[in-house]
Design a protein around this motif. Structure first.
Motif, mmCIF file in Angstrom:
data_model
loop_
_atom_site.group_PDB
_atom_site.id
_atom_site.type_symbol
_atom_site.label_atom_id
_atom_site.label_comp_id
_atom_site.label_asym_id
_atom_site.label_seq_id
_atom_site.Cartn_x
_atom_site.Cartn_y
_atom_site.Cartn_z
ATOM 1 N N LEU A 76 -0.546 26.470 19.575
ATOM 2 C CA LEU A 76 0.051 27.606 18.880
ATOM 3 C C LEU A 76 -0.652 27.895 17.552
ATOM 4 C CD1 LEU A 76 3.855 26.930 19.508
ATOM 5 C CD2 LEU A 76 2.518 28.862 20.369
ATOM 6 N N GLY A 77 -1.111 26.839 16.873
ATOM 7 C CA GLY A 77 -1.718 27.037 15.565
ATOM 8 C C GLY A 77 -3.227 26.922 15.555
ATOM 9 N N TRP A 78 -3.871 27.009 16.713
ATOM 10 C CA TRP A 78 -5.312 26.785 16.806
ATOM 11 C C TRP A 78 -6.092 27.809 15.969
ATOM 12 C CZ3 TRP A 78 -7.329 22.534 18.915
ATOM 13 C CH2 TRP A 78 -8.716 22.477 19.106
ATOM 14 N N HIS A 79 -7.026 27.295 15.168
ATOM 15 C CA HIS A 79 -7.856 28.139 14.305
ATOM 16 C C HIS A 79 -9.233 28.278 14.944
ATOM 17 C CE1 HIS A 79 -10.309 29.223 10.760
ATOM 18 N NE2 HIS A 79 -9.178 29.667 10.231
ATOM 19 N N GLU A 80 -9.790 29.463 14.902
ATOM 20 C CA GLU A 80 -11.049 29.705 15.614
ATOM 21 C C GLU A 80 -12.199 28.854 15.093
ATOM 22 O OE1 GLU A 80 -12.343 33.676 12.995
ATOM 23 O OE2 GLU A 80 -11.944 33.824 15.144
ATOM 24 N N ARG A 81 -12.146 28.438 13.815
ATOM 25 C CA ARG A 81 -13.205 27.587 13.282
ATOM 26 C C ARG A 81 -12.771 26.121 13.159
ATOM 27 N NH1 ARG A 81 -16.426 28.092 7.420
ATOM 28 N NH2 ARG A 81 -17.723 26.229 7.714
ATOM 29 N N PHE A 82 -11.555 25.884 12.691
ATOM 30 C CA PHE A 82 -11.118 24.525 12.387
ATOM 31 C C PHE A 82 -10.313 23.866 13.498
ATOM 32 C CE2 PHE A 82 -10.987 26.490 7.941
ATOM 33 C CZ PHE A 82 -12.327 26.192 7.707
ATOM 34 N N GLY A 83 -9.915 24.650 14.509
ATOM 35 C CA GLY A 83 -9.117 24.079 15.582
ATOM 36 C C GLY A 83 -7.749 23.644 15.088
ATOM 37 N N ASP A 84 -7.381 22.383 15.335
ATOM 38 C CA ASP A 84 -6.078 21.882 14.903
ATOM 39 C C ASP A 84 -6.149 21.182 13.551
ATOM 40 O OD1 ASP A 84 -7.600 19.795 16.079
ATOM 41 O OD2 ASP A 84 -5.787 18.597 16.395
ATOM 42 N N ARG A 85 -7.330 21.156 12.939
ATOM 43 C CA ARG A 85 -7.461 20.464 11.656
ATOM 44 C C ARG A 85 -6.772 21.274 10.556
ATOM 45 N NH1 ARG A 85 -13.849 19.061 12.374
ATOM 46 N NH2 ARG A 85 -13.815 21.269 12.962
ATOM 47 N N GLU A 86 -5.953 20.570 9.781
ATOM 48 C CA GLU A 86 -5.189 21.245 8.726
ATOM 49 C C GLU A 86 -4.620 20.201 7.779
ATOM 50 O OE1 GLU A 86 -1.736 23.174 10.305
ATOM 51 O OE2 GLU A 86 -1.101 21.421 11.439
ATOM 52 N N GLN A 87 -4.017 20.690 6.701
ATOM 53 C CA GLN A 87 -3.305 19.840 5.747
ATOM 54 C C GLN A 87 -1.811 20.076 5.927
ATOM 55 O OE1 GLN A 87 -5.608 18.176 4.601
ATOM 56 N NE2 GLN A 87 -7.390 19.513 4.378
ATOM 57 N N GLN A 88 -1.075 18.988 6.063
ATOM 58 C CA GLN A 88 0.382 19.074 6.155
ATOM 59 C C GLN A 88 0.979 17.955 5.315
ATOM 60 O OE1 GLN A 88 2.551 21.183 7.595
ATOM 61 N NE2 GLN A 88 0.934 22.548 8.332
ATOM 62 N N VAL A 104 9.745 4.446 16.396
ATOM 63 C CA VAL A 104 8.700 4.799 15.441
ATOM 64 C C VAL A 104 8.064 6.110 15.890
ATOM 65 C CG1 VAL A 104 6.529 4.084 14.386
ATOM 66 C CG2 VAL A 104 8.291 2.383 14.903
ATOM 67 N N GLU A 105 8.153 7.125 15.058
ATOM 68 C CA GLU A 105 7.630 8.430 15.439
ATOM 69 C C GLU A 105 6.120 8.490 15.240
ATOM 70 O OE1 GLU A 105 9.913 11.141 13.106
ATOM 71 O OE2 GLU A 105 11.526 11.231 14.583
ATOM 72 N N ASP A 106 5.469 9.259 16.088
ATOM 73 C CA ASP A 106 4.036 9.477 15.987
ATOM 74 C C ASP A 106 3.709 10.152 14.656
ATOM 75 O OD1 ASP A 106 1.611 11.514 16.558
ATOM 76 O OD2 ASP A 106 1.403 9.744 17.829
ATOM 77 N N ALA A 107 2.543 9.828 14.104
ATOM 78 C CA ALA A 107 2.140 10.421 12.828
ATOM 79 C C ALA A 107 1.986 11.937 12.926
ATOM 80 C CB ALA A 107 0.827 9.806 12.357
ATOM 81 N N HIS A 108 1.904 12.472 14.142
ATOM 82 C CA HIS A 108 1.757 13.914 14.318
ATOM 83 C C HIS A 108 3.100 14.606 14.578
ATOM 84 C CE1 HIS A 108 -2.680 14.068 14.329
ATOM 85 N NE2 HIS A 108 -2.556 12.826 14.758
ATOM 86 N N ALA A 109 4.190 13.864 14.463
ATOM 87 C CA ALA A 109 5.505 14.469 14.630
ATOM 88 C C ALA A 109 5.772 15.434 13.479
ATOM 89 C CB ALA A 109 6.578 13.381 14.665
ATOM 90 N N PRO A 110 6.640 16.413 13.682
ATOM 91 C CA PRO A 110 6.977 17.339 12.589
ATOM 92 C C PRO A 110 7.483 16.583 11.364
ATOM 93 C CG PRO A 110 7.810 18.179 14.673
ATOM 94 C CD PRO A 110 7.297 16.790 14.954
ATOM 95 N N LEU A 111 7.071 17.025 10.184
ATOM 96 C CA LEU A 111 7.405 16.322 8.953
ATOM 97 C C LEU A 111 8.780 16.695 8.404
ATOM 98 C CD1 LEU A 111 3.961 16.626 7.127
ATOM 99 C CD2 LEU A 111 4.877 14.635 8.334
ATOM 100 N N LEU A 112 9.391 17.737 8.946
ATOM 101 C CA LEU A 112 10.684 18.196 8.449
ATOM 102 C C LEU A 112 11.767 18.079 9.513
ATOM 103 C CD1 LEU A 112 9.530 21.347 6.436
ATOM 104 C CD2 LEU A 112 10.228 19.139 5.508
ATOM 105 N N ARG A 113 11.713 17.015 10.296
ATOM 106 C CA ARG A 113 12.761 16.803 11.305
ATOM 107 C C ARG A 113 14.111 16.654 10.608
ATOM 108 N NH1 ARG A 113 11.060 16.147 16.453
ATOM 109 N NH2 ARG A 113 9.136 14.999 16.915
ATOM 110 N N GLY A 114 15.147 17.121 11.283
ATOM 111 C CA GLY A 114 16.485 17.028 10.722
ATOM 112 C C GLY A 114 16.845 18.191 9.822
ATOM 113 N N GLN A 115 15.932 19.131 9.662
ATOM 114 C CA GLN A 115 16.156 20.340 8.861
ATOM 115 C C GLN A 115 16.702 20.025 7.467
ATOM 116 O OE1 GLN A 115 18.682 22.616 11.541
ATOM 117 N NE2 GLN A 115 16.902 23.706 12.328
ATOM 118 N N PRO A 116 15.950 19.249 6.678
ATOM 119 C CA PRO A 116 16.402 18.963 5.311
ATOM 120 C C PRO A 116 16.389 20.229 4.473
ATOM 121 C CG PRO A 116 14.121 18.288 5.602
ATOM 122 C CD PRO A 116 14.626 18.673 6.962
ATOM 123 N N PRO A 117 17.278 20.342 3.490
ATOM 124 C CA PRO A 117 17.280 21.532 2.623
ATOM 125 C C PRO A 117 16.015 21.575 1.775
ATOM 126 C CG PRO A 117 18.813 19.865 1.806
ATOM 127 C CD PRO A 117 18.347 19.392 3.135
#
Length: 422
Positions: free
Chosen positions: A345-357, A244-257
């Motif tokens: 790598l994606g840290w935002h100066e105001r939001f940190g790691d918070r984002e929509q994916q 069972v992968e962590d909810a924070h794992a990359p959402l496009l594993r396996g390089q789907p087209p």
């Protein structure tokens, strides 16, 4: 480096009882012992168990306290698997799941729950070879895009089970390491569309086509079982194998087209600013129609600490908690290296790691309309300027939480809304 367990375990899942049982039977011929639980009598507190080995089958009727999936796992399945693992005559075990059981939640339980009398979970003594999903070529695409409930099909696990057939069909295919596509599509074009969906939904899965539903001829059964075993053995290093992968794992594993094919496309939506909770709740309607599945991590402004996991499929919405944003009190030492690296790598100066994916698998919907609706749900510049204290006062339809004590199993999402209940 210590060697893993010698006895193997393979999970088999699918909505069609007959076809899935036939595939599991072919694996039993190649592997050893088949274990199956039929949960159709769970409402009366009764579960039917079948164990098949080279000497034949043994049927048992179990009277459990609640007759639910959790009780079946804890009180019968896990102790049984432990006994089989300790039996030197057992080479491998094939676990056939009832059509209403989610393979990911079951695999999570196998990895985490410790049976009485054991020092660890059953995966310490059984090597989980992988998950085999069985889908009907002629009906799966309609099921995955429809809104029938499991209860309407007689597959619900409780009287108030609000899951849809689409949710289950998608979950079974998505979690599989080997997909057995049984039967024929109505037209060649339908097969092209089915393949386009599976390429994007389960890009890491080995795919095996069986032109006719698995029959009972011994030579056909043996050939199918041997082929599935070969496919499982050939899985690459990125295969899930029931993990069972962590909810924070990359959402496009396996390089789907990502490109559109046969009307199917995979849409990736990413934003840094938060969603307005009420507008997001309204916008989710676009994810419930004309899509096969959507899934991902979201940040609503009224809950700046919490990572929400959204998973719409087949007219229903599942909402779960995926922990705490690192920018809002999450502990860096408690997350894996992959998440730490992505956050840094994606840290935002105001939001940190918070984002929509979010990743959306679209078939009949307009991808542009989905993007427009989700963009409109983000905070405006004026709302953003109000600040976090004001955001917390926004009316929030996502505040509700429901946890069923009998469903507290790894991989079980903690909330489910049907379209009509949202």
């Amino acid at each position: 480096m210590p060697e893993g367990p010698e006895t193997g375990l393979t999970l088999v899942c699918g909505a069609d009882r007959a076809a899935t049982a036939a595939v599991a039977g072919s694996l039993r011929a190649a592997h050893g012992v088949l274990v199956a639980h039929d949960l159709r009598g769970r409402g009366e507190g009764v579960v039917h168990r079948r164990v098949v080995d080279d000497d034949g089958g043994c049927d048992s009727v179990l009277e459990l306290a609640h007759g639910c999936v959790a009780c079946t796992l804890r009180e019968d399945l896990l102790p049984l698997l432990l006994r089989l693992a300790r039996d030197p005559a057992v080479r491998d075990v094939v676990l056939l799941l009832d059509p209403g059981m989610e393979p990911e939640a079951t695999a999570g339980a196998l990895h985490a729950l410790v049976p009485e009398g054991a020092d660890g979970p059953v995966t310490d003594v059984l090597a989980l070879r992988g998950v085999v999903g069985v889908i009907d070529a002629g009906t799966w695409l309609d099921d995955a895009g429809g809104d029938d409930s499991l209860r309407e099909r007689g597959l619900g696990l409780t009287e108030d089970d609000e899951r849809t057939v689409a949710q289950m069909a998608v979950a079974q295919a998505e979690f599989a390491d080997v997909l057995v596509v049984a039967g024929r599509c109505p037209t060649p074009w339908d097969r092209v569309r089915l393949d386009a969906v599976l390429d994007r939904l389960a890009p890491r899965a080995q795919r095996l086509t069986v032109a006719d539903p698995p029959g009972s001829a011994p030579e056909v059964v043996a050939e199918l079982g041997a082929e599935i075993v070969t496919r499982l053995a050939a899985l690459g290093p990125d295969a899930r194998r029931g993990v069972v992968e962590d909810a924070h794992a990359p959402l496009l594993r396996g390089q789907p087209p990502l490109a559109r094919d046969a009307g199917m496309s995979l849409l990736h939506v990413g934003h840094r600013r938060p969603f307005h909770p009420e507008r997001l709740h309204a916008a989710i309607d676009v994810l419930l129609h004309g899509t096969i599945r959507a899934r991902g991590r979201v940040w609503v402004a009224s809950q700046p600490e919490h990572v929400l996991w959204l998973e719409p499929a087949g007219g229903a919405l599942q909402v779960g908690s995926a922990g705490t944003w690192l920018a809002a009190g999450g502990t860096w030492d408690d997350v894996d290296d992959e998440r730490r690296a992505a956050a840094a790598l994606g840290w935002h100066e105001r939001f940190g790691d918070r984002e929509q994916q979010l990743v959306v698998l679209v078939h009949d919907a307009d991808p542009a309309a989905i993007v427009t609706a989700l963009d409109a749900a983000l905070l405006t510049d004026d709302e953003l300027a109000l600040g976090e204290a004001a955001w917390r006062r926004f009316p929030d339809p996502f505040e509700h939480r429901h946890v069923d004590p009998c469903a507290e199993l790894p991989g079980v999402v903690d909330e489910a809304f049907t379209e009509g209940e949202r």
